[in-house]
Write a protein that holds these residues in place. Sequence first.
Motif, PDB file in Angstrom:
ATOM      1  N   ASN A 611       0.820  -1.220   0.000  1.00  0.00           N
ATOM      2  CA  ASN A 611       0.000   0.000   0.000  1.00  0.00           C
ATOM      3  C   ASN A 611       0.848   1.262   0.000  1.00  0.00           C
ATOM      4  OD1 ASN A 611      -2.412  -1.437   0.143  1.00  0.00           O
ATOM      5  ND2 ASN A 611      -2.150  -1.675   2.370  1.00  0.00           N
ATOM      6  N   LEU A 612       2.113   1.090   0.283  1.00  0.00           N
ATOM      7  CA  LEU A 612       2.995   2.253   0.318  1.00  0.00           C
ATOM      8  C   LEU A 612       3.758   2.364  -0.998  1.00  0.00           C
ATOM      9  CD1 LEU A 612       4.535   1.632   3.861  1.00  0.00           C
ATOM     10  CD2 LEU A 612       2.737   3.276   3.289  1.00  0.00           C
ATOM     11  N   GLU A 613       3.934   3.582  -1.468  1.00  0.00           N
ATOM     12  CA  GLU A 613       4.741   3.785  -2.675  1.00  0.00           C
ATOM     13  C   GLU A 613       6.139   3.241  -2.438  1.00  0.00           C
ATOM     14  OE1 GLU A 613       4.522   7.851  -4.679  1.00  0.00           O
ATOM     15  OE2 GLU A 613       3.735   8.231  -2.686  1.00  0.00           O
ATOM     16  N   ARG A 614       6.733   2.757  -3.504  1.00  0.00           N
ATOM     17  CA  ARG A 614       8.084   2.195  -3.350  1.00  0.00           C
ATOM     18  C   ARG A 614       9.099   3.261  -2.934  1.00  0.00           C
ATOM     19  NH1 ARG A 614       7.229  -1.463  -8.669  1.00  0.00           N
ATOM     20  NH2 ARG A 614       6.501  -3.334  -7.598  1.00  0.00           N
ATOM     21  N   ALA A 615       8.970   4.436  -3.497  1.00  0.00           N
ATOM     22  CA  ALA A 615       9.911   5.497  -3.124  1.00  0.00           C
ATOM     23  C   ALA A 615       9.773   5.825  -1.638  1.00  0.00           C
ATOM     24  CB  ALA A 615       9.669   6.748  -3.965  1.00  0.00           C
ATOM     25  N   PHE A 616       8.550   5.758  -1.135  1.00  0.00           N
ATOM     26  CA  PHE A 616       8.330   5.994   0.294  1.00  0.00           C
ATOM     27  C   PHE A 616       8.991   4.896   1.112  1.00  0.00           C
ATOM     28  CE2 PHE A 616       6.192   5.310   4.270  1.00  0.00           C
ATOM     29  CZ  PHE A 616       6.023   6.588   4.777  1.00  0.00           C
ATOM     30  N   ARG A 617       8.796   3.669   0.688  1.00  0.00           N
ATOM     31  CA  ARG A 617       9.412   2.557   1.422  1.00  0.00           C
ATOM     32  C   ARG A 617      10.939   2.689   1.429  1.00  0.00           C
ATOM     33  NH1 ARG A 617       6.882  -2.635  -1.234  1.00  0.00           N
ATOM     34  NH2 ARG A 617       5.668  -1.287  -2.613  1.00  0.00           N
ATOM     35  N   ALA A 618      11.473   3.114   0.287  1.00  0.00           N
ATOM     36  CA  ALA A 618      12.936   3.288   0.218  1.00  0.00           C
ATOM     37  C   ALA A 618      13.399   4.321   1.246  1.00  0.00           C
ATOM     38  CB  ALA A 618      13.342   3.713  -1.190  1.00  0.00           C
ATOM     39  N   LEU A 619      12.668   5.432   1.335  1.00  0.00           N
ATOM     40  CA  LEU A 619      13.060   6.471   2.297  1.00  0.00           C
ATOM     41  C   LEU A 619      12.886   5.996   3.732  1.00  0.00           C
ATOM     42  CD1 LEU A 619      11.597   9.666   0.595  1.00  0.00           C
ATOM     43  CD2 LEU A 619      14.009   9.148   0.980  1.00  0.00           C
ATOM     44  N   ALA A 620      11.826   5.254   3.975  1.00  0.00           N
ATOM     45  CA  ALA A 620      11.582   4.768   5.339  1.00  0.00           C
ATOM     46  C   ALA A 620      12.693   3.823   5.779  1.00  0.00           C
ATOM     47  CB  ALA A 620      10.223   4.082   5.411  1.00  0.00           C
ATOM     48  N   LEU A 621      13.203   3.026   4.837  1.00  0.00           N
ATOM     49  CA  LEU A 621      14.231   2.047   5.178  1.00  0.00           C
ATOM     50  C   LEU A 621      15.644   2.632   5.213  1.00  0.00           C
ATOM     51  CD1 LEU A 621      12.914  -0.961   3.083  1.00  0.00           C
ATOM     52  CD2 LEU A 621      12.995  -0.815   5.579  1.00  0.00           C
ATOM     53  N   THR A 622      15.790   3.831   4.658  1.00  0.00           N
ATOM     54  CA  THR A 622      17.128   4.438   4.648  1.00  0.00           C
ATOM     55  C   THR A 622      17.493   4.859   6.069  1.00  0.00           C
ATOM     56  OG1 THR A 622      16.731   5.287   2.431  1.00  0.00           O
ATOM     57  CG2 THR A 622      18.535   6.299   3.668  1.00  0.00           C
TER      58      THR A 622
END
Length: 876
Positions: A611-622
């Motif tokens: 449900n989360l945009e991939r770019a958002f997930r990338a930032l969250a995991l950084t």
Amino acid sequence: GRVFRLEDYRPSDYLIPRTDLSFVLSPDSTIVTARLLIRRREGVAPGTPLNLDGDGLTLRLVEVDGKLLEETEFSAPPESFVLHRPPAKDEFVLTIVTEISPSTNTALMGLYRSNGVYCTQCEAEGFRRITYFLDRPDILSVYTVRIEASRAEAPLLLSNGNPGATGELPDGRHFAVWHDPFPKPSYLFALVAGDLGAIHDEFVTMSGRAVALAIYVEHGKERLATYAMDALKRSMKWDEEVFGREYDLDVFNIVAVSDFNMGAMENKGLNIFNDKYVLADENTATDADFANIEAIIAHEYFHNWTGNRITCRDWFQLCLKEGLTVYRDHEFSADERSRPVKRIAEVRTLRAHQFPEDQGPLAHPVRPRRYREINNFYTATVYEKGSEVVRMIRTILGREAFRRGMDLYFDRHDGEAATIEDFLKCFEEASGRDLSQFTLWYHQAGTPNISATSAYDAAAKEFTLEIEQSLPPTPSESRKRLMHIPLQFGLVGPDGQDLSYAAVEGTAVEDGVIHVRKRRHSIRFSGVEERPIVSLNRGFSAPITLSLEQKTEHRVFLARHDSDPFSRWQSFNTILTEATIAGSKRILGGGEAEFEPVIAEVAGAIVENENLERAFRALALTPPGEADIAREIGSNIDPDAIFAARDALVRRIAEANRDQFLAAYHRLEDNGLFSPEAASAGRRALRNVLLDYLATTQDGPDIASAHFGSATNMTDRAAALAVLVHRHCERAEAQDALHAFEVTHGDDPLVMDKWFAIQAAAPGPNTVDAVQRLAAHPRFSIANPNRLRSLFGTFFSGNQSGFHRADGAGYRLFAETVLEVEKRNPQVAARLATGLRSWRSLEPKRQELAREALVSIASTKGLSADLSDIIDRTLA
Ligand code: B3K
Ligand code: ZN
């Protein structure tokens, strides 16, 4: 050096309504003839001496109304020109002929040569290096420019405005005339002459006028400008739709040059760009480069209204054009891409660049009150915090009243040189609100802190929030006044939905915004049916630091369920930051970092959450960077402990999620078709974050070198190279990849910048020596600002554990390099020198070594105003 003060502003005695310039170009001796219509301002006594600015000019001739002047009638010391007794009449024509040498201009201010192309940079005070002038932004003049050059050397002759006559001259020379009907300050003057390729396009404005667009680049690189052209057309359309702003000339030209002190320049009708922000294709540019190109093309284009049509009265008002234009380019990117992802990226940038400035010796208000060298005030505070302040005006007023305020500003001040007061008045009038307390955001330096505690009374169904604002002292401002801080918030209930409340007592709460105006607010929400978790400063509505005591389980809940995507990202980022800080403390105490298992669990859940945009997930995991952690700790910093704790956290998360991360990593694989669009970039971003985690697990080097070998675009190739060099530099895989990259891209300077930067960012004690070796590499050049920033800028400002090596070797290299660069280009040296601005937050031994390096620069004789200004303030 001289100090300039806001309160000393005074209008000039004379105006220059018309400026006719003629350039006879030649690399070592260019002749500039300026024919200036000079008008005495009303009320100024006839015969008052006329003082013009100049810098490094050779004066050849002066005439008044066509009559040659005697040497006694004027004086021309190095930095000015004085006409002792101008004619008593209201207007006269002053003709000045000067000689300049573009080929020896290594400061890259004024008229210089980049790769054989004549080009200019006049902001802030470069025009005075071309001719004598009232080189200040409140002097608006209508320019006509004639350029003459050898056709072989410079078939292309460009200046501001619309094209006029062209023609051939004897001896293989030719000329072109340009006329700009819009009065402009001298800092917006531009000239380009050379042999360049181009791409052409057209934009039809909202009123149906066709504008001819062109982007000029080095021959053979035309294809690389197509993305920039696309971004330009989208920017023009967006400014019409969102701000009602139409372009006003018949042509819009952009020129890309390779030697440029900064990103780009908004000269009227003739933007000049660092080629880094124009040239791109999938094999040479990363997704971040594409996003920057889009943003900077938009930014410079948007200046046509915010900066050019309405300019600044004086340089203290710089944020009037810069903060506002950054706000506009942020909105553009948010509309073109993903708004939540863009917001997170903005906040990361603000915290990485503006917070350390605001919290260190170089802190200054968004509108400074004094400066020694204005070029040192093109800062993250003026730009990024300046944009946040405009954004807060929108939050306080709401979108509609904000737009009415902007319309009023454009209407009322078109063709003028305005101030921040003029700007704010438009919003007060358009909304009926009182912004007087809010105005402090422009006048007070420093990052405000909000601390908050909360309590829930289940029986009374009351939720109380205790909020306190504080503002730490900054250089020369020890006492601060209370600010108006708009805090977006929500009371998140057990199902993740915001709870409603019946009433609120204690302060102004409007449309989900708490208006903090006093030191302390006790806010009581009644009729709150369940125990909420407070989500504060949603969307990062105010550029503050937040001290909110919250249990990890509550942060985890918000990371999973907050309806505001920024706060979701923030909650997890805070968890990672706090865990790393705790880990570094344990390491300093001789122990090992330990992490709660829930952290790795949440990370695993984020990867899987479709449900989360991939770019958002990338930032969250950084994970937060080492500098982010250092800033949070604030004092007595040991970069090695921070590095070790962060590294342990990454390993821990990767270990716990290895199979899952690997599966997701494979699912995200490229189909070989490239698109620079946000969705594709998001996929690559997530996959590359996973790669960085996976690189710490047992087959890490294999996965990374396979990634490198199979990459079909620069984003993936550079990401893999960084992972290899930063995590496995001792392995053959890393050295092989560096070599392969150099073989493929050796002839492309912009791509080689990435190669230098990746190596300069490698953590650990060996990088100082590597950077010194790379400085001797044949592809490196100290004369080119991009190369310099990629190697030394990255090392000094982007490598915590490498630069701050415990023995001070990094600091000695810093002093040596800054002094070396200063000889050629003081402005770029001064920027490089900000790399040590946070030296006082280091642990005592490093602090002393850093201080010695700074003192060794300070005690060098004959320092430029640019560099001594930075060093003196840093040491003060
Ligand atoms: N206005 C220029 C910056 C000029 C910097 C002078 N030292 C680019 C921009 O902000 O758009
Ligand atoms: Zn700008």
